[in-house]
Design a protein around this motif. Sequence first.
Motif, mmCIF file in Angstrom:
data_model
loop_
_atom_site.group_PDB
_atom_site.id
_atom_site.type_symbol
_atom_site.label_atom_id
_atom_site.label_comp_id
_atom_site.label_asym_id
_atom_site.label_seq_id
_atom_site.Cartn_x
_atom_site.Cartn_y
_atom_site.Cartn_z
ATOM 1 N N PHE A 242 0.869 -1.190 0.000
ATOM 2 C CA PHE A 242 0.000 0.000 0.000
ATOM 3 C C PHE A 242 0.899 1.231 0.000
ATOM 4 C CE2 PHE A 242 -3.375 2.839 0.792
ATOM 5 C CZ PHE A 242 -3.006 3.693 1.813
ATOM 6 N N THR A 243 0.766 2.052 -1.032
ATOM 7 C CA THR A 243 1.612 3.229 -1.175
ATOM 8 C C THR A 243 0.734 4.476 -1.267
ATOM 9 O OG1 THR A 243 3.201 1.898 -2.433
ATOM 10 C CG2 THR A 243 3.482 4.293 -2.486
ATOM 11 N N PRO A 244 0.621 5.265 -0.198
ATOM 12 C CA PRO A 244 -0.168 6.515 -0.259
ATOM 13 C C PRO A 244 0.644 7.633 -0.914
ATOM 14 C CG PRO A 244 0.750 6.223 1.928
ATOM 15 C CD PRO A 244 1.176 5.013 1.134
ATOM 16 N N THR A 245 -0.039 8.564 -1.510
ATOM 17 C CA THR A 245 0.619 9.717 -2.131
ATOM 18 C C THR A 245 0.115 11.004 -1.486
ATOM 19 O OG1 THR A 245 -1.055 9.901 -3.877
ATOM 20 C CG2 THR A 245 0.849 8.495 -4.314
ATOM 21 N N GLU A 246 0.864 12.084 -1.686
ATOM 22 C CA GLU A 246 0.535 13.357 -1.038
ATOM 23 C C GLU A 246 -0.757 13.973 -1.544
ATOM 24 O OE1 GLU A 246 3.993 15.765 -1.614
ATOM 25 O OE2 GLU A 246 4.982 14.988 0.189
ATOM 26 N N ASP A 247 -1.192 13.596 -2.765
ATOM 27 C CA ASP A 247 -2.424 14.188 -3.314
ATOM 28 C C ASP A 247 -3.676 13.432 -2.900
ATOM 29 O OD1 ASP A 247 -2.304 11.877 -4.809
ATOM 30 O OD2 ASP A 247 -1.957 12.866 -6.732
ATOM 31 N N GLY A 248 -3.544 12.477 -1.979
ATOM 32 C CA GLY A 248 -4.706 11.755 -1.466
ATOM 33 C C GLY A 248 -4.988 10.444 -2.163
ATOM 34 N N ARG A 249 -4.297 10.161 -3.271
ATOM 35 C CA ARG A 249 -4.474 8.880 -3.943
ATOM 36 C C ARG A 249 -3.585 7.818 -3.275
ATOM 37 N NH1 ARG A 249 -3.195 10.015 -10.087
ATOM 38 N NH2 ARG A 249 -1.514 11.228 -9.085
ATOM 39 N N SER A 250 -3.756 6.582 -3.698
ATOM 40 C CA SER A 250 -2.912 5.507 -3.168
ATOM 41 C C SER A 250 -2.826 4.395 -4.193
ATOM 42 C CB SER A 250 -3.467 4.963 -1.851
ATOM 43 O OG SER A 250 -4.759 4.399 -2.045
ATOM 44 N N LEU A 251 -1.774 3.601 -4.061
ATOM 45 C CA LEU A 251 -1.558 2.444 -4.934
ATOM 46 C C LEU A 251 -1.602 1.189 -4.081
ATOM 47 C CD1 LEU A 251 -0.803 1.206 -7.694
ATOM 48 C CD2 LEU A 251 1.592 1.564 -7.081
ATOM 49 N N LEU A 252 -2.572 0.321 -4.374
ATOM 50 C CA LEU A 252 -2.754 -0.918 -3.622
ATOM 51 C C LEU A 252 -2.523 -2.083 -4.576
ATOM 52 C CD1 LEU A 252 -3.727 -1.787 -0.705
ATOM 53 C CD2 LEU A 252 -5.963 -2.153 -1.754
ATOM 54 N N LEU A 253 -1.500 -2.893 -4.294
ATOM 55 C CA LEU A 253 -1.190 -4.029 -5.152
ATOM 56 C C LEU A 253 -1.396 -5.342 -4.406
ATOM 57 C CD1 LEU A 253 2.110 -2.815 -6.894
ATOM 58 C CD2 LEU A 253 -0.240 -2.665 -7.740
ATOM 59 N N GLY A 254 -1.864 -6.348 -5.133
ATOM 60 C CA GLY A 254 -2.114 -7.647 -4.516
ATOM 61 C C GLY A 254 -2.081 -8.758 -5.543
ATOM 62 N N ALA A 255 -2.882 -9.793 -5.324
ATOM 63 C CA ALA A 255 -2.840 -10.986 -6.170
ATOM 64 C C ALA A 255 -3.741 -10.896 -7.394
ATOM 65 C CB ALA A 255 -3.223 -12.220 -5.345
ATOM 66 N N ASP A 256 -4.655 -9.934 -7.431
ATOM 67 C CA ASP A 256 -5.615 -9.791 -8.527
ATOM 68 C C ASP A 256 -5.011 -8.931 -9.631
ATOM 69 O OD1 ASP A 256 -7.738 -8.983 -10.227
ATOM 70 O OD2 ASP A 256 -9.196 -9.318 -8.630
ATOM 71 N N GLY A 257 -4.697 -9.544 -10.776
ATOM 72 C CA GLY A 257 -4.055 -8.833 -11.867
ATOM 73 C C GLY A 257 -4.896 -7.698 -12.415
ATOM 74 N N GLU A 258 -6.198 -7.916 -12.574
ATOM 75 C CA GLU A 258 -7.074 -6.870 -13.098
ATOM 76 C C GLU A 258 -7.162 -5.692 -12.141
ATOM 77 O OE1 GLU A 258 -10.857 -8.370 -14.201
ATOM 78 O OE2 GLU A 258 -10.076 -9.706 -15.780
ATOM 79 N N GLU A 259 -7.240 -5.965 -10.854
ATOM 80 C CA GLU A 259 -7.300 -4.884 -9.868
ATOM 81 C C GLU A 259 -5.975 -4.134 -9.825
ATOM 82 O OE1 GLU A 259 -8.555 -2.249 -6.942
ATOM 83 O OE2 GLU A 259 -9.643 -3.501 -8.398
ATOM 84 N N ASN A 260 -4.865 -4.849 -9.979
ATOM 85 C CA ASN A 260 -3.569 -4.182 -10.027
ATOM 86 C C ASN A 260 -3.511 -3.197 -11.196
ATOM 87 O OD1 ASN A 260 -2.588 -5.577 -7.807
ATOM 88 N ND2 ASN A 260 -1.529 -7.131 -9.033
ATOM 89 N N ALA A 261 -3.991 -3.648 -12.361
ATOM 90 C CA ALA A 261 -3.995 -2.774 -13.543
ATOM 91 C C ALA A 261 -4.860 -1.543 -13.300
ATOM 92 C CB ALA A 261 -4.489 -3.546 -14.759
ATOM 93 N N ARG A 262 -6.018 -1.730 -12.656
ATOM 94 C CA ARG A 262 -6.896 -0.588 -12.371
ATOM 95 C C ARG A 262 -6.220 0.380 -11.419
ATOM 96 N NH1 ARG A 262 -10.294 1.676 -9.049
ATOM 97 N NH2 ARG A 262 -9.824 0.224 -7.353
ATOM 98 N N GLN A 263 -5.553 -0.152 -10.410
ATOM 99 C CA GLN A 263 -4.854 0.696 -9.441
ATOM 100 C C GLN A 263 -3.736 1.501 -10.116
ATOM 101 O OE1 GLN A 263 -4.938 1.128 -5.883
ATOM 102 N NE2 GLN A 263 -6.974 0.200 -5.905
ATOM 103 N N ILE A 264 -2.941 0.834 -10.934
ATOM 104 C CA ILE A 264 -1.801 1.504 -11.568
ATOM 105 C C ILE A 264 -2.271 2.535 -12.585
ATOM 106 C CG2 ILE A 264 0.259 1.140 -13.017
ATOM 107 C CD1 ILE A 264 0.438 -1.679 -11.749
#
Length: 358
Positions: free
Chosen positions: A130-152
């Motif tokens: 879980f990587t939060p950013t200063e603008d309020g967004r975040s990057l959450l990566l896990g085992a679901d490839g489709e969800e990873n693509a949506r997050q990135i």
Amino acid sequence: HALLLWPLTVNAMMMRASQRVARVSRAAMSFTPGNTPASHLSGRKYDAIIVGGGHNGLVASCYLAAAGKRVCVLERRSVLGGAAITEEIVPGFKFSRASYVNSLFRPEIIDDLDLKRHGLRFHLRNPSSFTPTEDGRSLLLGADGEENARQISQFSAKDAEAFAKYEDKMTEIVSLIEPLIDLPPPSGFGGSTSLSPKETVKNLRAFADVFRKFNRSSLDIPQLVEFFTAPAGHVLNKWFETDVLKATLATDSIIGAMNSPFTPGSSYVLLHHVMGGVDGHKGVWANVRGGMGALSAAIASAAADRGVDLVTDATVDGIEVRNGRAVGVRVNGQVVEARTVLSNATPHVTFERLLPRD
């Protein structure tokens, strides 16, 4: 003989000095002291003595005992496990003191020692980061490839597409080198390992399989060299454009390594996060139920079942050497003899403190 166990498994777990806390009940599995008092060592002789009761030394003791050897593990502290321990530091809270997550501990060892029967259980880590950013967004990566693509894709559509290709490339490289992990090092490669004809044939077949797989793969020599020698930052900069994703992945190259992502060779550590697996799930990491001490507890339980003497509060003052051979150790003011001495201490402690200067 004197052998150095550092590491026995492929760094079977990442060692990190930071403390990760987990709230557990007082009944949760942590670890118990040894099964043999140090005072009972006088006059005993062993086939093998292992200096240090870390998880590598405990694993070695199990295999030696299974081969019919009389084995003793000597641990300086009052608990076994080395860096893989669970201790109650704050009342009501137990900590994994150093090693804190599992993936690289070989599944063959878990099966050979029947560690599940001895209480070993895992909780898969998902999400993995879980990587939060200063603008309020975040990057959450896990085992679901489709969800990873949506997050990135929040940060870069190009990187969202490249990430799956990056993981496929990493997996392809790991598929080449992983079969070599459990092989003994061959003679003539800088070591003095003496292999039997059967082991030599097994090694040659494994290396031949690697070359055949390489020839059928999409990889080329420059790509392999880059992943084994280049800085992780260099590799990640070639694959991705967004700093959020690169920073998230770069942490995999520095955990336990005391490096920066721009240290030459740090890209190899990225492969460790694809190389392992837990409970049949490739490339995933997991927390051990009860903390990392529960892993050591399971191995020690398997060792005790095999008749290994596990001795805590046993400070080894030195390794006894006669005519160029290790013949025992000095522990708590007494000499305990053995045909073979294995060290699970660090190379610095082993060579600078325990072995004679001459």
